[in-house]
Design a protein around this motif. Structure first.
Motif, PDB file in Angstrom:
ATOM      1  N   ASN A 282      25.386  50.426  40.270  1.00 52.77           N
ATOM      2  CA  ASN A 282      25.461  49.008  40.609  1.00 52.77           C
ATOM      3  C   ASN A 282      26.586  48.786  41.618  1.00 52.77           C
ATOM      4  OD1 ASN A 282      23.399  48.254  38.772  1.00 52.77           O
ATOM      5  ND2 ASN A 282      24.876  48.202  37.096  1.00 52.77           N
ATOM      6  N   ILE A 283      26.251  48.229  42.776  1.00 55.60           N
ATOM      7  CA  ILE A 283      27.269  47.956  43.779  1.00 55.60           C
ATOM      8  C   ILE A 283      27.880  46.592  43.491  1.00 55.60           C
ATOM      9  CG2 ILE A 283      27.818  47.803  46.224  1.00 55.60           C
ATOM     10  CD1 ILE A 283      26.802  50.562  45.260  1.00 55.60           C
ATOM     11  N   ALA A 284      29.136  46.609  43.074  1.00 56.36           N
ATOM     12  CA  ALA A 284      29.863  45.371  42.783  1.00 56.36           C
ATOM     13  C   ALA A 284      30.798  45.090  43.964  1.00 56.36           C
ATOM     14  CB  ALA A 284      30.624  45.492  41.466  1.00 56.36           C
ATOM     15  N   SER A 285      32.051  44.798  43.713  1.00 51.54           N
ATOM     16  CA  SER A 285      33.027  44.491  44.762  1.00 51.54           C
ATOM     17  C   SER A 285      34.392  44.399  44.112  1.00 51.54           C
ATOM     18  CB  SER A 285      32.683  43.165  45.442  1.00 51.54           C
ATOM     19  OG  SER A 285      33.770  42.693  46.225  1.00 51.54           O
ATOM     20  N   ILE A 286      35.441  44.567  44.921  1.00 50.48           N
ATOM     21  CA  ILE A 286      36.782  44.365  44.378  1.00 50.48           C
ATOM     22  C   ILE A 286      37.001  42.931  43.918  1.00 50.48           C
ATOM     23  CG2 ILE A 286      37.839  46.256  45.659  1.00 50.48           C
ATOM     24  CD1 ILE A 286      38.990  44.079  47.585  1.00 50.48           C
ATOM     25  N   VAL A 287      36.183  41.980  44.402  1.00 51.08           N
ATOM     26  CA  VAL A 287      36.353  40.593  43.941  1.00 51.08           C
ATOM     27  C   VAL A 287      35.957  40.443  42.479  1.00 51.08           C
ATOM     28  CG1 VAL A 287      36.089  39.614  46.240  1.00 51.08           C
ATOM     29  CG2 VAL A 287      34.074  39.834  44.769  1.00 51.08           C
ATOM     30  N   ALA A 288      35.315  41.467  41.896  1.00 53.10           N
ATOM     31  CA  ALA A 288      35.037  41.441  40.459  1.00 53.10           C
ATOM     32  C   ALA A 288      36.319  41.360  39.648  1.00 53.10           C
ATOM     33  CB  ALA A 288      34.237  42.678  40.053  1.00 53.10           C
ATOM     34  N   ILE A 289      37.416  41.923  40.198  1.00 56.08           N
ATOM     35  CA  ILE A 289      38.705  41.871  39.505  1.00 56.08           C
ATOM     36  C   ILE A 289      39.739  41.085  40.305  1.00 56.08           C
ATOM     37  CG2 ILE A 289      38.377  43.937  38.103  1.00 56.08           C
ATOM     38  CD1 ILE A 289      39.876  45.546  40.195  1.00 56.08           C
ATOM     39  N   GLU A 290      39.320  40.554  41.444  1.00 52.97           N
ATOM     40  CA  GLU A 290      40.197  39.698  42.244  1.00 52.97           C
ATOM     41  C   GLU A 290      39.390  38.488  42.737  1.00 52.97           C
ATOM     42  OE1 GLU A 290      43.426  40.000  45.933  1.00 52.97           O
ATOM     43  OE2 GLU A 290      42.030  41.645  45.569  1.00 52.97           O
ATOM     44  N   PRO A 291      38.936  37.627  41.803  1.00 47.24           N
ATOM     45  CA  PRO A 291      38.023  36.542  42.170  1.00 47.24           C
ATOM     46  C   PRO A 291      38.637  35.499  43.087  1.00 47.24           C
ATOM     47  CG  PRO A 291      38.768  36.280  39.904  1.00 47.24           C
ATOM     48  CD  PRO A 291      39.232  37.633  40.354  1.00 47.24           C
ATOM     49  N   GLU A 292      39.949  35.477  43.194  1.00 47.57           N
ATOM     50  CA  GLU A 292      40.599  34.506  44.075  1.00 47.57           C
ATOM     51  C   GLU A 292      40.457  34.880  45.551  1.00 47.57           C
ATOM     52  OE1 GLU A 292      42.814  34.980  40.176  1.00 47.57           O
ATOM     53  OE2 GLU A 292      42.185  36.334  41.793  1.00 47.57           O
ATOM     54  N   LEU A 293      39.984  36.090  45.842  1.00 42.74           N
ATOM     55  CA  LEU A 293      40.025  36.594  47.206  1.00 42.74           C
ATOM     56  C   LEU A 293      39.024  35.908  48.126  1.00 42.74           C
ATOM     57  CD1 LEU A 293      41.363  38.695  49.047  1.00 42.74           C
ATOM     58  CD2 LEU A 293      39.582  40.316  48.357  1.00 42.74           C
ATOM     59  N   LEU A 294      37.775  35.743  47.679  1.00 43.44           N
ATOM     60  CA  LEU A 294      36.739  35.134  48.506  1.00 43.44           C
ATOM     61  C   LEU A 294      36.118  33.968  47.752  1.00 43.44           C
ATOM     62  CD1 LEU A 294      35.028  38.370  49.945  1.00 43.44           C
ATOM     63  CD2 LEU A 294      36.696  36.888  51.079  1.00 43.44           C
ATOM     64  N   ASN A 295      34.894  33.636  48.098  1.00 48.90           N
ATOM     65  CA  ASN A 295      34.180  32.562  47.413  1.00 48.90           C
ATOM     66  C   ASN A 295      34.084  32.849  45.917  1.00 48.90           C
ATOM     67  OD1 ASN A 295      31.223  31.884  46.343  1.00 48.90           O
ATOM     68  ND2 ASN A 295      31.854  30.249  47.734  1.00 48.90           N
ATOM     69  N   GLY A 296      34.364  31.833  45.093  1.00 52.90           N
ATOM     70  CA  GLY A 296      34.429  32.040  43.651  1.00 52.90           C
ATOM     71  C   GLY A 296      33.115  32.401  43.012  1.00 52.90           C
ATOM     72  N   VAL A 297      32.006  31.858  43.513  1.00 60.03           N
ATOM     73  CA  VAL A 297      30.704  32.202  42.946  1.00 60.03           C
ATOM     74  C   VAL A 297      30.380  33.662  43.259  1.00 60.03           C
ATOM     75  CG1 VAL A 297      28.228  31.702  42.972  1.00 60.03           C
ATOM     76  CG2 VAL A 297      29.884  29.833  43.052  1.00 60.03           C
ATOM     77  N   TYR A 298      30.696  34.083  44.464  1.00 59.93           N
ATOM     78  CA  TYR A 298      30.490  35.493  44.802  1.00 59.93           C
ATOM     79  C   TYR A 298      31.303  36.386  43.872  1.00 59.93           C
ATOM     80  CZ  TYR A 298      30.644  39.896  47.353  1.00 59.93           C
ATOM     81  OH  TYR A 298      30.571  41.221  47.692  1.00 59.93           O
ATOM     82  N   GLY A 299      32.579  36.045  43.682  1.00 58.02           N
ATOM     83  CA  GLY A 299      33.408  36.828  42.767  1.00 58.02           C
ATOM     84  C   GLY A 299      32.840  36.851  41.363  1.00 58.02           C
TER      85      GLY A 299
END
Length: 266
Positions: free
Chosen positions: A139-156
């Motif tokens: 499953n390709i996730a993203s670092i925003v999975a553990i840093e939701p403040e970084l980009l759009n919140g829904v994406y995180g």
């Protein structure tokens, strides 16, 4: 290049970027391929290139996983083709705009692709993998999975879901011969950023990883047995400490009484 046939890998979002590189790498490891994406012409170009360079069998499925009928077609392939032993859930998109500027309809589309479609494909593949006693789900996730403040919140939030689901899949399926991995890329040089609303050229060069380097690192993590692979994280002990703290706290999350700090005098 490995000439041994290892079964089929179905890869979503395979017409470019990370998905196309996974297709190349898995073919070189001996997998035949089923490539899924919306753009049939680009899919066919990727498939032709891989056939020519690896000799593997590559089929393409033009499908928009945000559309229920197209998603159902891919689910049927995963259920019915018993040669499929690997699912790479790569299809998805992101956003960089803050909540108050985001179009909620677009956010719903993001949830549909990043969360709903991924979940349904996992549900389509996992029972057969478990019955056969082998299979891989990446499953390709993203670092925003553990840093939701970084980009759009829904994406995180969608990527936090992917990470949580992967942990749960490992817990439930790890003893059934199924390998599960979540990959958390950082900024990667792909078209993702154009779709999200900001080209990666606008980011500091020292943040942006080449897509082939990201995939190669992710596969190295897979070979090392990692359940969670974070290619840009230089000190792996930081993730180990993070996970250790999470698991330690998990043993303290159930209690019949509220914590003393919440018990105020009447």
């Amino acid at each position: 290049m490995d000439t041994t046939t290892r079964g089929k890998a179905l890869i979503t979002g395979a017409s470019s970027g990370i998905g196309a590189i996974y297709a190349d790498r898995l073919a070189r490891r001996g997998h035949d391929l089923i490539l899924v994406a919306r753009n049939e012409q680009r899919l066919s170009e990727v498939a032709q290139r891989i056939r020519a360079t690896t000799g593997r069998s590559v089929s393409v499925v033009a499908a928009d996983l945000g559309k229920p009928a197209d998603l159902a077609r891919v689910e049927s392939i995963l259920r019915e083709d018993t040669q499929i032993d690997t699912l790479v859930n790569n299809a998805g998109f992101g956003a960089v705009v803050p909540l108050l500027e985001a179009d909620v309809e677009r956010m719903e589309e993001m949830i549909g692709l990043n969360v709903t479609a991924l979940t349904r494909l996992v549900y389509a593949a996992a029972p057969g993998f478990a019955q056969r006693g082998q299979g891989t789900i990446i499953n390709i996730a993203s670092i925003v999975a553990i840093e939701p403040e970084l980009l759009n919140g829904v994406y995180g939030a969608t990527k936090a879901y992917v990470l949580a689901l992967t942990h749960s899949l490992q817990h439930e399926l790890g003893d059934k011969g199924i390998r599960v991995q979540a990959v958390l890329p950082g900024a990667t040089a792909t078209e993702f950023w154009d779709v999200a609303g900001m080209g990666h050229e606008n980011l500091p060069a020292e943040w942006v990883m080449r897509a082939d380097d990201m995939v190669d690192a992710a596969l190295a993590g897979f070979d090392m047995g990692e359940v969670v692979t974070i290619p840009p994280l230089q000190d792996g002990s930081e993730w180990t400490a993070y996970e250790s703290a999470r698991k330690a706290m998990s043993g303290h999350l159930t209690h019949a009484a509220p914590a003393a700090r919440y018990l105020q005098p009447a």
